[in-house]
Design an enzyme around this catalytic site. Structure first.
Site, short mmCIF file in Angstrom:
data_model
loop_
_atom_site.label_atom_id
_atom_site.label_comp_id
_atom_site.label_asym_id
_atom_site.label_seq_id
_atom_site.Cartn_x
_atom_site.Cartn_y
_atom_site.Cartn_z
CB SER A 119 -0.89 0.02 1.25
OG SER A 119 -1.49 1.28 1.43
CE1 TYR A 143 -3.03 0.35 4.63
CE2 TYR A 143 -3.54 -1.91 5.25
CZ TYR A 143 -3.35 -0.95 4.27
OH TYR A 143 -3.48 -1.27 2.95
CE LYS A 147 -1.52 -4.38 3.30
NZ LYS A 147 -1.83 -5.71 2.74
C1 WQD Z 1 -9.09 10.01 0.64
C2 WQD Z 1 -9.17 11.50 0.91
C3 WQD Z 1 -9.62 12.05 3.20
C4 WQD Z 1 -13.73 10.58 3.31
C5 WQD Z 1 -6.59 5.01 2.57
C6 WQD Z 1 -5.52 4.17 3.17
C7 WQD Z 1 -4.60 3.68 2.08
C8 WQD Z 1 -5.41 2.97 1.04
C9 WQD Z 1 -6.51 3.87 0.51
C10 WQD Z 1 -5.34 0.57 1.45
C11 WQD Z 1 -8.48 11.89 2.22
C12 WQD Z 1 -10.74 12.54 2.29
C13 WQD Z 1 -12.45 10.89 2.93
C14 WQD Z 1 -14.67 11.62 3.54
C15 WQD Z 1 -13.00 13.23 2.98
N1 WQD Z 1 -5.97 1.77 1.55
N2 WQD Z 1 -12.10 12.19 2.76
N3 WQD Z 1 -14.27 12.92 3.37
O1 WQD Z 1 -6.85 7.93 3.49
O2 WQD Z 1 -6.07 8.46 1.11
O3 WQD Z 1 -6.03 6.12 1.95
O4 WQD Z 1 -7.30 4.26 1.63
O5 WQD Z 1 -4.28 0.35 0.97
O6 WQD Z 1 -3.68 2.82 2.64
O7 WQD Z 1 -4.78 4.98 4.05
O8 WQD Z 1 -8.19 7.20 1.46
O9 WQD Z 1 -10.55 7.32 0.82
O10 WQD Z 1 -9.95 7.41 3.28
O11 WQD Z 1 -9.47 9.37 1.85
O12 WQD Z 1 -12.66 14.41 2.83
O13 WQD Z 1 -15.87 11.41 3.93
O14 WQD Z 1 -10.54 11.87 1.07
O15 WQD Z 1 -9.34 13.01 4.21
O16 WQD Z 1 -7.86 13.14 2.04
P1 WQD Z 1 -6.75 7.53 2.07
P2 WQD Z 1 -9.62 7.77 1.90
#
Ligand code: WQD
Length: 332
Positions: A119, A143, A147
């Site tokens: 990841s 997490y 990885k």
């Molecule tokens: C994306 C952006 C949030 C929800 C995670 C894991 C990573 C991978 C992908 C497995 C961020 C913003 C989110 C909401 C928002 N998983 N957001 N409102 O955190 O980039 O990555 O998932 O491998 O390892 O860390 O993904 O989809 O949670 O967030 O503003 O209701 O959207 O703050 O900037 P993230 P995410």
């Protein structure tokens, strides 16, 4: 060829299973069905097994021998950042312990080729425009740490048992290659926004004061079908002679902000969306965009779908949908 796909009843794993089955390959799915869905594994043999349980390594080795598998793709792991911070012991026990059982089974059954689901979370909060694999990983949560440690474990098994391994560092996966394989968990931006809209609620933007053009976080969104193809390319790479690298980023090289994703969803649904502004989410990097040069050069893989394709496929899948089965993110 026979491939054993651990976690193949999951969102990403089932897309890889579908591609392998369509190629006429024999596929054995090993899954404990804790979050996976049985119907996603059509065309594959299913072995219901929890790879973290005592004796799992021996059982897995037996299945590898019995199936004549020549490669393993390992997806099965917990993947929620917040959950990993609250319950690191479960992440260490299951993500690392499960992988240790898988690698021991491969060594015992003399299965050489292993593709590992890693990841972008291994990078933590990198302060670069484009993240390359040469950047030293500095995970900031359990997490991401599991990885990164998993990548070390593959390297050790490769040296000890003449194995051939590849770790794919996924950036932000979304969309659906087939509606019935859509992500039913509501843990990431796209499914969370769609879920809130269905509840008649506005999506919440976690902070708009980041150092980005529109103030919201930028991520590299990759279509799950493109990601699935990257696993097929990785299997082919392992069977080749020239393998200078074992770790590959998987992304598009293009960044999209939270607001741009929400606008893409509005376009796909033909509606106007006025998001609410929430607080920043701790640990969120302002931008996380992948350099895809290494995977393009070594595996000949490039993403073929852009943000609108990703979002449209998620919206269409949702319209035919399976009810979400995991609580959405807690309020920001
Ligand atoms: C994306 C952006 C949030 C929800 C995670 C894991 C990573 C991978 C992908 C497995 C961020 C913003 C989110 C909401 C928002 N998983 N957001 N409102 O955190 O980039 O990555 O998932 O491998 O390892 O860390 O993904 O989809 O949670 O967030 O503003 O209701 O959207 O703050 O900037 P993230 P995410």
């Amino acid at each position: 060829m026979t491939t054993l796909v651990i976690g193949g009843a999951g969102y990403i794993g089932s897309h890889v299973v579908r591609l392998l089955v369509e190629q006429g390959q024999k596929v054995v799915v090993v899954d404990n069905l804790s979050t996976g869905i049985l119907d996603r594994t059509k065309g594959a043999e299913l072995v219901e097994l929890d790879i973290t349980e005592s004796g799992a390594s021996e059982k897995l080795a037996d299945h590898l021998r019995a199936s004549g598998a020549d490669s393993v793709i390992h997806f099965a792991a917990h993947k929620q950042v917040g959950e990993s911070v609250a319950n690191p012991e479960m992440y260490w026990h299951d993500n690392i312990g499960g992988l240790a059982n898988v690698l021991a089974a491969c060594a015992s059954a003399e299965v050489r080729d292993v593709v590992f689901s890693s990841s972008a979370a291994v990078y933590g909060v990198p302060d670069v425009d484009l993240v390359t694999e040469d950047l030293t990983p500095q995970p900031i949560n359990p997490y991401g740490a599991t990885k990164y440690v998993g990548e070390w474990m593959l390297a050790d098994s490769e040296r000890a048992h003449d194995m051939r391994t590849v770790a794919l560092r996924y950036f932000n996966v979304a969309g659906a290659g087939w509606p019935e394989l859509a992500d039913t968990a509501v843990m990431n931006l796209v499914p969370i926004v769609l879920d809130r809209l269905e509840q008649g609620k506005a999506p919440v933007v976690f902070g708009d004061d980041y150092d980005t053009p529109d103030g919201t976080c930028i991520r590299d969104y990759v279509h799950v079908l493109d990601l699935a193809h990257a696993h097929i390319a990785a299997l082919d790479y392992l069977r080749g002679e020239d393998r200078p690298h074992r770790v590959f980023n998987v992304g598009t090289g293009e960044g999209s902000s939270v607001l741009e994703v929400i606008e893409a969803i509005a376009r796909a649904k033909g509606i106007e969306i006025v998001p609410e502004l929430g607080r920043r989410r701790p640990g969120d990097p302002a931008r996380l965009i992948c350099s895809g040069d290494r995977i393009a050069q070594q595996l000949g893989w490039k993403s073929e779908h852009g943000l609108d394709d990703i979002v449209r496929s998620a919206v269409e899948a949702r319209s035919q949908s399976i009810a979400p089965d995991v609580e959405a993110y807690p309020e920001a």
